[in-house]
Scaffold this motif. Structure first.
Motif, PDB file in Angstrom:
ATOM      1  N   LEU A  67       0.814  -1.219   0.000  1.00 47.18           N
ATOM      2  CA  LEU A  67       0.000   0.000   0.000  1.00 47.18           C
ATOM      3  C   LEU A  67       0.847   1.268   0.000  1.00 47.18           C
ATOM      4  O   LEU A  67       0.315   2.379   0.084  1.00 47.18           O
ATOM      5  N   GLU A  68       2.168   1.074  -0.075  1.00 50.61           N
ATOM      6  CA  GLU A  68       3.124   2.187  -0.148  1.00 50.61           C
ATOM      7  C   GLU A  68       2.943   3.169   1.000  1.00 50.61           C
ATOM      8  O   GLU A  68       2.878   4.381   0.808  1.00 50.61           O
ATOM      9  N   ARG A  69       2.856   2.623   2.196  1.00 49.59           N
ATOM     10  CA  ARG A  69       2.749   3.454   3.392  1.00 49.59           C
ATOM     11  C   ARG A  69       4.074   4.162   3.634  1.00 49.59           C
ATOM     12  O   ARG A  69       5.085   3.890   2.981  1.00 49.59           O
ATOM     13  N   SER A  70       4.094   5.021   4.608  1.00 49.44           N
ATOM     14  CA  SER A  70       5.307   5.787   4.900  1.00 49.44           C
ATOM     15  C   SER A  70       6.415   4.853   5.388  1.00 49.44           C
ATOM     16  O   SER A  70       6.153   3.747   5.881  1.00 49.44           O
ATOM     17  N   ASP A  71       7.629   5.334   5.256  1.00 50.23           N
ATOM     18  CA  ASP A  71       8.778   4.545   5.713  1.00 50.23           C
ATOM     19  C   ASP A  71       8.678   4.232   7.199  1.00 50.23           C
ATOM     20  O   ASP A  71       9.064   3.151   7.632  1.00 50.23           O
ATOM     21  N   ALA A  72       8.147   5.156   7.975  1.00 49.49           N
ATOM     22  CA  ALA A  72       8.012   4.938   9.420  1.00 49.49           C
ATOM     23  C   ALA A  72       7.058   3.780   9.704  1.00 49.49           C
ATOM     24  O   ALA A  72       7.325   2.955  10.589  1.00 49.49           O
ATOM     25  N   GLU A  73       5.964   3.699   8.956  1.00 51.08           N
ATOM     26  CA  GLU A  73       5.008   2.605   9.161  1.00 51.08           C
ATOM     27  C   GLU A  73       5.598   1.263   8.742  1.00 51.08           C
ATOM     28  O   GLU A  73       5.380   0.249   9.415  1.00 51.08           O
TER      29      GLU A  73
END
Length: 121
Positions: A64-70
């Motif tokens: 889902l191309e979430r943020s790097d932090a997630e």
């Protein structure tokens, strides 16, 4: 040249995909081969199901191309659960192959987490 992929980045992505695939195979094989006759086996089966769930969360977070932090948080959760499962199994009557396989899973999850920390943003 514009549009040319960064080979260092693609090698890192290939390594991460391999870690995820290997970890998935290992967790599935451990779950499949585990008897559930004794309470400690049932607990280990539940922990393996949780590892499978966390691996699925990591895959979905990436897809889902979430943020790097997630993504890093999902990898961190998987690493912590793999370590916990390995540590718990080391105190049970599990055979040495199962214990070694769980240590391998913990090592793979650590390598995966480290590869994700190093990847360029």
């Amino acid at each position: 040249m514009i549009g040319e992929p960064d080979l260092r980045d693609s090698r890192g992505l290939v390594a991460m995909a391999k870690y995820i695939g290997d970890l998935d195979d290992l967790i599935k094989l451990l779950s499949k081969g585990l008897s559930r006759a004794k309470p400690w086996q049932q607990r280990l089966a539940a922990q393996l199901s949780e590892l499978d769930r966390l691996l699925q969360v990591l895959r979905l977070t990436i897809a889902l191309e979430r943020s790097d932090a997630e993504i890093l948080a999902a990898a961190r959760d998987l690493r912590a659960a793999c370590r916990q499962t390995s540590n718990t199994a080391s105190t049970t009557r599990a055979d040495q192959i199962t214990k070694a396989s769980l240590r391998l899973a913990a090592d793979l999850s650590t390598s995966l987490h480290q590869a994700m920390e190093r990847r360029p943003t």
